[in-house]
Design a protein around this motif. Structure first.
Motif, short mmCIF file in Angstrom:
data_model
loop_
_atom_site.label_atom_id
_atom_site.label_comp_id
_atom_site.label_asym_id
_atom_site.label_seq_id
_atom_site.Cartn_x
_atom_site.Cartn_y
_atom_site.Cartn_z
N ARG A 97 0.83 -1.20 0.00
CA ARG A 97 0.00 0.00 0.00
C ARG A 97 0.87 1.26 0.00
O ARG A 97 0.64 2.20 -0.77
CB ARG A 97 -0.90 0.01 1.23
CG ARG A 97 -1.81 1.23 1.27
CD ARG A 97 -2.19 1.65 2.65
NE ARG A 97 -1.01 1.93 3.48
CZ ARG A 97 -1.04 2.03 4.79
NH1 ARG A 97 -2.17 1.83 5.44
NH2 ARG A 97 0.04 2.29 5.48
N ASP A 98 1.91 1.28 0.83
CA ASP A 98 2.80 2.44 0.89
C ASP A 98 3.51 2.67 -0.44
O ASP A 98 3.66 3.81 -0.87
CB ASP A 98 3.82 2.27 2.01
CG ASP A 98 3.19 2.32 3.40
OD1 ASP A 98 2.02 2.76 3.51
OD2 ASP A 98 3.86 1.90 4.37
N VAL A 101 0.99 4.15 -2.96
CA VAL A 101 0.73 5.57 -2.66
C VAL A 101 1.92 6.43 -3.08
O VAL A 101 1.74 7.49 -3.69
CB VAL A 101 0.39 5.76 -1.16
CG1 VAL A 101 0.39 7.23 -0.78
CG2 VAL A 101 -0.93 5.12 -0.83
N THR A 102 3.12 5.95 -2.80
CA THR A 102 4.31 6.69 -3.20
C THR A 102 4.40 6.82 -4.72
O THR A 102 4.71 7.89 -5.25
CB THR A 102 5.58 6.00 -2.66
OG1 THR A 102 5.49 5.92 -1.24
CG2 THR A 102 6.83 6.76 -3.05
N TYR A 104 1.90 6.74 -6.83
CA TYR A 104 0.83 7.66 -7.25
C TYR A 104 1.26 9.10 -7.04
O TYR A 104 1.07 9.96 -7.92
CB TYR A 104 -0.46 7.38 -6.49
CG TYR A 104 -1.52 8.41 -6.75
CD1 TYR A 104 -2.27 8.37 -7.92
CD2 TYR A 104 -1.77 9.43 -5.85
CE1 TYR A 104 -3.24 9.32 -8.18
CE2 TYR A 104 -2.73 10.38 -6.10
CZ TYR A 104 -3.46 10.33 -7.26
OH TYR A 104 -4.40 11.27 -7.51
#
Length: 112
Positions: A97-98, A101-102, A104
């Motif tokens: 997930r991290d 997000v990074t 994106y």
């Protein structure tokens, strides 16, 4: 938490269905045009969905083993193994997930 992970699986399944519908050509799919012995590559959404399902199953097993231990039906080793497996699955999901997000945020900051 578990319900939100399961929603990822349902999203990937609906995305795959839409993609398969779009790839229909004259009544036959592109998949049937390929050689039947050729292995079909897995999509990124399918891999993430499968991983989310595995994480949910590990969390549920851990919870079940914990309740069995309280009832005296499971050994300490079984509980520890289930909890460690669930923790590893959860840490992997958080890490992915991290990274997503990074990625994106990096794309969002790109100049066009």
């Amino acid at each position: 938490m578990i319900d939100s992970i399961q929603s990822v699986r349902s999203f990937s399944t609906s995305a795959l269905t839409e993609t398969a519908t779009e790839n229909t050509v004259a009544g036959s799919t592109l998949q049937s045009a390929l050689a039947p012995s050729a292995p079909q590559p897995m999509s990124f959404a399918q891999v993430l969905g499968d991983m989310a399902t595995d994480a949910v199953n590990a969390l549920k097993l851990s919870e079940t083993k914990s309740f069995e231990a309280v009832q005296g039906k499971a050994s300490t080793r079984e509980v520890v193994d289930a909890v460690m497996s669930a923790e590893q699955a959860l840490q992997t999901a958080i890490s992915i997930r991290d990274k997503v997000v990074t990625a994106y945020l990096d794309v969002a900051r790109m100049q066009i």
